[in-house]
Design a protein around this motif. Structure first.
Motif: not given
Length: 254
Positions: A114-120, A159-171, A174-179
């Motif tokens: 479970i990746h709470l902050h996304g993935s590179l 434009k494609i962006r990195p698949g990570v959670v940035w400041f100001g964004e929600s987790l 689904q990952a948060w519910r599972e965690a």
């Protein structure tokens, strides 16, 4: 002195392993809060990790994240990652929850992380949010400090962006519910290499302890503990975790 008995680990019904940057740092991956070096030292990492930064200069932000991804691709799982994967074979149920955006847990053999902050390694479209369907450059070692134009979405040309959670964004919801579900169900939680400062992820160990689980912190610095079901093991994760698996009757003290 309160002692953490290894038998507690082996007799657990459901173990949650909650990892932070300290685990990946032992594979040579700089933590987000490390001072940048070289050309990147001109930038504040926090200033590059926002939607606003991407809108302003997508090539700069994409280049920095591709530089970070190159560091991950050049790294290998360390003994802590491998011990966590091995632990999954020794207990009835194990859930890995990570704040890290690399894939070292998966490369070590852990499943369903479970990746709470996304993935590179999971970029998506900044405009329509669809996962990027193309392939990423293997990037042996891009030039440090180099801006790179992000690829375009095959659906909307955004434009494609990195698949990570940035400041100001929600987790990721689904990952948060599972965690949260795993934290509330487990009877033992190992919190490894995390500062406990990043919210809301830092709530995970507290949720587990509130439900009666034993919580064990593994960090380079001692953690303050409360009650007889919380422990602090001080040292490198790559040394302590293999020791937990092969420690026999050994006891670890807070």
């Amino acid at each position: 002195m309160i002692e953490f008995q290894l038998q507690t680990l082996l007799e657990a019904r459901h173990v949650v392993v909650f990892t932070g940057a300290g685990v990946s740092a032992e594979s040579g991956i700089p933590t987000f809060r490390d001072a940048l070096t070289g050309l990147w030292s001109r930038f504040d990492p926090a200033a590059l990790a926002t939607p606003e930064a991407f809108r302003k200069d997508p090539a700069l932000v994409w280049g920095w994240y591709e530089w970070r991804r190159s560091k991950v691709l050049a790294a290998s799982p360390n003994a802590a990652h491998l011990a966590i994967a091995e632990l999954a074979r020794r207990v009835p149920k194990l859930t890995v929850i990570t704040q890290n955006v690399d894939d070292l847990h998966e490369r070590a053999g852990s499943r369903d992380v479970i990746h709470l902050h996304g993935s590179l390694h999971a970029p998506r479209c900044f405009a329509c949010t669809r996962p990027y369907a193309g392939s990423l450059d293997p990037l042996n070692e891009p030039e440090e400090g180099r801006s790179l134009e992000p690829p375009r979405c095959h659906r909307c040309n955004g434009k494609i962006r990195p698949g990570v959670v940035w400041f100001g964004e929600s987790l990721p919801a689904q990952a948060w519910r599972e965690a949260m579900a795993a934290a509330e169900d487990c009877d033992l939680l190992l919190s490894i290499g995390t500062s406990g400062l990043v919210q809301p992820a830092a709530q995970i160990p507290r949720m587990a302890r509130a439900r009666g689980a034993t919580v064990v912190h593994v960090n380079l610095q001692p953690e303050s503990v409360e009650g007889d079901n919380e422990f602090s093991l001080v040292g490198r994760a790559a040394e302590i975790l293999p020791g937990l698996l092969g420690g026999g009757e050994k006891k670890y003290c807070e």
